[in-house]
Design a protein around this motif. Structure first.
Motif, PDB file in Angstrom:
ATOM      1  N   TYR A  66      42.678  43.634  39.682  1.00  0.00           N
ATOM      2  CA  TYR A  66      41.482  43.388  39.827  1.00  0.00           C
ATOM      3  C   TYR A  66      40.582  44.223  40.496  1.00  0.00           C
ATOM      4  O   TYR A  66      39.529  44.777  40.034  1.00  0.00           O
ATOM      5  CB  TYR A  66      41.662  42.403  41.508  1.00  0.00           C
ATOM      6  CG  TYR A  66      41.840  41.212  40.715  1.00  0.00           C
ATOM      7  CD1 TYR A  66      40.823  39.749  40.782  1.00  0.00           C
ATOM      8  CD2 TYR A  66      42.936  40.565  40.424  1.00  0.00           C
ATOM      9  CE1 TYR A  66      40.409  38.475  39.873  1.00  0.00           C
ATOM     10  CE2 TYR A  66      42.434  38.965  40.244  1.00  0.00           C
ATOM     11  CZ  TYR A  66      41.290  38.160  40.470  1.00  0.00           C
ATOM     12  OH  TYR A  66      41.874  36.780  39.138  1.00  0.00           O
ATOM     13  N   ALA A  67      41.519  45.388  41.190  1.00  0.00           N
ATOM     14  CA  ALA A  67      40.244  46.640  41.697  1.00  0.00           C
ATOM     15  C   ALA A  67      40.582  47.640  40.348  1.00  0.00           C
ATOM     16  O   ALA A  67      39.117  47.767  40.198  1.00  0.00           O
ATOM     17  CB  ALA A  67      41.494  47.498  42.574  1.00  0.00           C
ATOM     18  N   ARG A  70      37.642  46.093  38.558  1.00  0.00           N
ATOM     19  CA  ARG A  70      35.827  45.697  38.189  1.00  0.00           C
ATOM     20  C   ARG A  70      35.673  47.399  38.892  1.00  0.00           C
ATOM     21  O   ARG A  70      34.057  47.263  38.419  1.00  0.00           O
ATOM     22  CB  ARG A  70      36.324  45.411  40.307  1.00  0.00           C
ATOM     23  CG  ARG A  70      35.822  44.156  39.728  1.00  0.00           C
ATOM     24  CD  ARG A  70      36.608  43.129  41.563  1.00  0.00           C
ATOM     25  NE  ARG A  70      36.558  41.449  41.414  1.00  0.00           N
ATOM     26  CZ  ARG A  70      35.526  40.962  41.081  1.00  0.00           C
ATOM     27  NH1 ARG A  70      34.830  41.078  40.390  1.00  0.00           N
ATOM     28  NH2 ARG A  70      35.905  39.826  40.444  1.00  0.00           N
TER      29      ARG A  70
END
Length: 148
Positions: A66-67, A70
């Protein structure tokens, strides 16, 4: 689904297969997540460390994905958490999934990835039931309940 992502799906599948293979080759253990989690809580203490590390790695890996997505991907393509979905329905779904994995003596990772790779008939039946149930429930939630 608004975006078809065959490369990320391919990469994810390769990583799942590699991790399941490494766990089997290096530790002689099958990467069935529900069994690993259940035995972490109720199993023998001598197996606690590798089970905890494995489950921590799943959570940390998802958080890292996710990090990174993003940070480096276009915001429309980055993974999104389910927004606007009733929390009660998520809890019911989680409990139903837990009950189903206990009933099937395994989950999609144990039966669908590892069991099918070993040509297990029991795993083939379990995986077919998982998929049919997922299709029926997705239809029900989206078209009967009207939730997206």
């Amino acid at each position: 689904m608004t975006h078809l992502t065959p490369w990320s799906a391919l990469a994810g599948g390769l990583l799942i297969g590699l991790s399941a293979s490494l766990l089997l080759w290096l530790n002689g253990k099958i990467a069935g997540i529900s069994g690993i989690a259940r035995q972490l809580i109720w199993g023998e203490r001598r197996d606690f460390a590798w089970r905890a590390a494995f489950l921590f790695g799943l959570i940390a890996g998802a958080a890292a994905c996710y990090a990174l997505a993003r940070a480096f991907a276009h915001t429309d393509l980055a993974p999104q958490a389910r927004v606007g979905f009733p929390p009660v329905l998520l809890i019911v779904a989680g409990l139903a999934t837990g009950y189903g994995t206990a009933l099937a003596h395994g989950c999609t990772s144990g039966h669908g990835v590892c069991g099918l790779a070993r040509f297990s008939r029991r795993s083939a039946v379990a995986t077919a039931v998982f998929l049919i149930t997922a299709i029926v429930m997705t239809f029900f939630v989206r078209h009967v309940l009207g939730l997206q």
